[in-house]
Design a protein around this motif. Structure first.
Motif, short mmCIF file in Angstrom:
data_model
loop_
_atom_site.label_atom_id
_atom_site.label_comp_id
_atom_site.label_asym_id
_atom_site.label_seq_id
_atom_site.Cartn_x
_atom_site.Cartn_y
_atom_site.Cartn_z
N MET A 1 -22.90 -23.07 -76.13
CA MET A 1 -23.12 -22.01 -77.22
C MET A 1 -22.18 -20.87 -77.35
SD MET A 1 -27.40 -22.08 -77.76
CE MET A 1 -27.76 -21.50 -75.91
N THR A 2 -21.70 -20.93 -78.30
CA THR A 2 -20.49 -19.63 -78.55
C THR A 2 -21.30 -18.36 -78.68
OG1 THR A 2 -20.39 -19.98 -81.06
CG2 THR A 2 -18.98 -21.38 -79.53
N PRO A 3 -20.67 -17.37 -78.53
CA PRO A 3 -21.20 -15.96 -78.50
C PRO A 3 -20.89 -15.54 -80.10
CG PRO A 3 -19.04 -15.66 -77.57
CD PRO A 3 -19.31 -17.22 -77.55
N THR A 4 -20.33 -16.22 -80.67
CA THR A 4 -20.30 -15.86 -82.32
C THR A 4 -21.30 -16.77 -83.11
OG1 THR A 4 -18.23 -17.10 -82.61
CG2 THR A 4 -18.06 -14.86 -82.23
N ILE A 5 -21.45 -16.30 -84.35
CA ILE A 5 -22.48 -17.05 -85.04
C ILE A 5 -22.01 -17.39 -86.35
CG2 ILE A 5 -24.50 -16.64 -86.69
CD1 ILE A 5 -25.66 -15.59 -84.05
N ASP A 6 -21.58 -18.55 -86.86
CA ASP A 6 -21.20 -18.84 -88.35
C ASP A 6 -22.48 -19.01 -89.31
OD1 ASP A 6 -18.61 -18.37 -87.54
OD2 ASP A 6 -18.55 -20.40 -86.67
N THR A 7 -23.26 -19.76 -88.81
CA THR A 7 -24.74 -20.13 -89.56
C THR A 7 -25.78 -19.56 -88.94
OG1 THR A 7 -24.80 -22.06 -88.38
CG2 THR A 7 -23.69 -22.13 -90.21
N LEU A 8 -26.79 -19.18 -89.70
CA LEU A 8 -27.98 -18.70 -89.29
C LEU A 8 -29.33 -19.32 -89.93
CD1 LEU A 8 -28.79 -16.14 -87.13
CD2 LEU A 8 -29.28 -14.95 -89.32
N PRO A 9 -29.88 -20.42 -89.36
CA PRO A 9 -30.97 -21.22 -89.97
C PRO A 9 -32.02 -20.11 -90.51
CG PRO A 9 -30.05 -22.52 -88.41
CD PRO A 9 -29.50 -20.93 -87.94
N VAL A 10 -32.45 -19.36 -89.64
CA VAL A 10 -33.82 -18.36 -89.87
C VAL A 10 -33.47 -16.91 -89.86
CG1 VAL A 10 -36.32 -18.21 -88.93
CG2 VAL A 10 -34.61 -20.33 -88.84
N LEU A 11 -34.02 -16.42 -90.82
CA LEU A 11 -33.94 -14.66 -90.94
C LEU A 11 -35.33 -14.39 -90.90
CD1 LEU A 11 -32.23 -12.33 -91.02
CD2 LEU A 11 -32.32 -12.60 -93.41
N VAL A 12 -35.71 -13.48 -90.12
CA VAL A 12 -36.85 -12.71 -90.15
C VAL A 12 -37.19 -11.49 -90.83
CG1 VAL A 12 -39.35 -12.24 -88.67
CG2 VAL A 12 -37.83 -14.28 -88.31
N VAL A 13 -37.59 -10.99 -91.38
CA VAL A 13 -37.53 -9.85 -92.00
C VAL A 13 -38.75 -8.85 -92.08
CG1 VAL A 13 -36.90 -8.20 -94.14
CG2 VAL A 13 -35.66 -10.45 -93.67
#
Length: 339
Positions: A1-13
């Motif tokens: 897994m790379t340390p950067t994020i291009d996609t984020l399937p789940v966001l908890v608020v």
């Protein structure tokens, strides 16, 4: 897994810092100030949310239905193309049933056991009746709406899991999910963690573990796992193993998890966490957008050095996410668990 994020399937608020229950396993209700994520705060992040291809926004808390603008927040999340779930104590479901049906895709409510046990844990009289009325009202408005339950397994209810499954069915829930109580992290408004005495009052006692295991095996024998009961047999048995570790009878083992690479948590004060249990590595109050924070120096450093298998936080974690479960959750949100 790379340390950067291009996609984020789940966001908890966490849109609101207060709660309307006084649960024995959570200290959020003891907060003396009110922090809330403003509608404008979320709107400023919509471009970033879309760029990250967020598929699922979960409003948790505190009690998100106490937020004065919660349904505009839901509309904003939907406008960014996300599915919207609300995690709730259930006390305000009846009051806001019409709005929930219009603006929310699914609801997950807390259910700690049959009525007497639920009320002992929630410590607010009438919580079970209010929950039942709210679920009933949602069903009146839309018989097909998805309303899941989640039960935090702890000393007070560990011998009543079968009755909890029955209660979930009687209430008209779509499913029920179980997870072990968290007594080790600083989450749930416990910045200093829990004292040993408080931990012992929440965690399942060594002499109760065989009874817990018998409850779990009975649920498995009924054939409910992966159906009405969300967890697989292996995940249910992991709950008992967690309490064996708490009792010093076994060694903690980290779950298979990639939550810090597949999800993020935004708190009511703007703080951004990689998951429920690890510390914040940025804040929306800095003026940066979410994607920039998730790929900022602190976040990249965290992911670059995180070894889930050896991390003390991960080894004691009560919930987990992996690539497969993240995708599954988006299409079946009732798999989400929390305290």
């Amino acid at each position: 897994m790379t340390p950067t994020i291009d996609t984020l399937p789940v966001l908890v608020v966490y849109p609101y810092s207060r709660c309307n229950c006084r649960c024995v396993m959570c200290d959020i209700w003891q907060g003396t100030t009110v922090e809330e994520l403003l509608y404008e705060d979320l709107v400023r992040q919509l471009a970033s949310v879309a760029d990250l291809k967020v598929e699922w926004v979960v409003f948790s808390g505190g009690e998100p239905l106490m937020h004065p603008d919660i349904f505009r927040l839901c509309q904003a999340a939907r406008a960014a193309g996300a599915r919207v779930t609300i995690l709730s104590t259930g006390l305000l479901l009846e009051r806001y049933a019409s709005e929930i049906i219009r603006h929310v895709d699914d609801v997950i409510v807390s259910l700690d056991g049959p009525e007497e046990i639920h009320e002992v844990i929630r410590r607010v009289p009438g919580t079970y009746a209010a929950l039942a009325s709210g679920i009933g009202r949602l069903r009146e408005l839309n018989s097909n709406c998805q309303i899941g339950g989640r039960c935090t397994v702890q000393r007070s209810n560990c011998e009543s899991l079968l009755m909890t499954v029955s209660a979930a069915r009687e209430l008209g829930l779509s499913s029920i999910s179980f997870l072990a109580v968290d007594v080790h992290s600083t989450a749930f408004n416990r910045p200093g963690g829990l004292k040993v005495l408080r931990q012992s009052r929440l965690s399942v006692a060594a002499e109760q573990i065989p009874l817990l295991e018998s409850q779990i095996e009975a649920i498995i024998a009924q054939g409910d796992c992966g159906r009405f009961v969300v967890e697989s047999p292996a995940k249910l048995r992991r709950i008992a193993h967690h309490f064996r570790c708490d009792a010093g009878l076994s060694l903690y083992v980290s779950p298979v998890c990639n939550a810090p690479w597949r999800s993020a948590v935004i708190e009511s004060d703007g703080g951004v966490r990689p998951c429920f249990f690890h510390p914040t590595f940025g804040t929306l109050k800095s003026g940066e957008d979410l994607k920039s924070i998730l790929n900022g120096p602190a976040a990249v450093q965290f992911r670059s050095t995180l070894d889930v298998a050896s991390s003390p936080v991960c080894r004691r974690c009560v919930c987990s996410m992996n690539r497969e479960s993240a995708v599954k959750a988006i299409h079946n949100p009732l798999v989400l668990s929390g305290q």
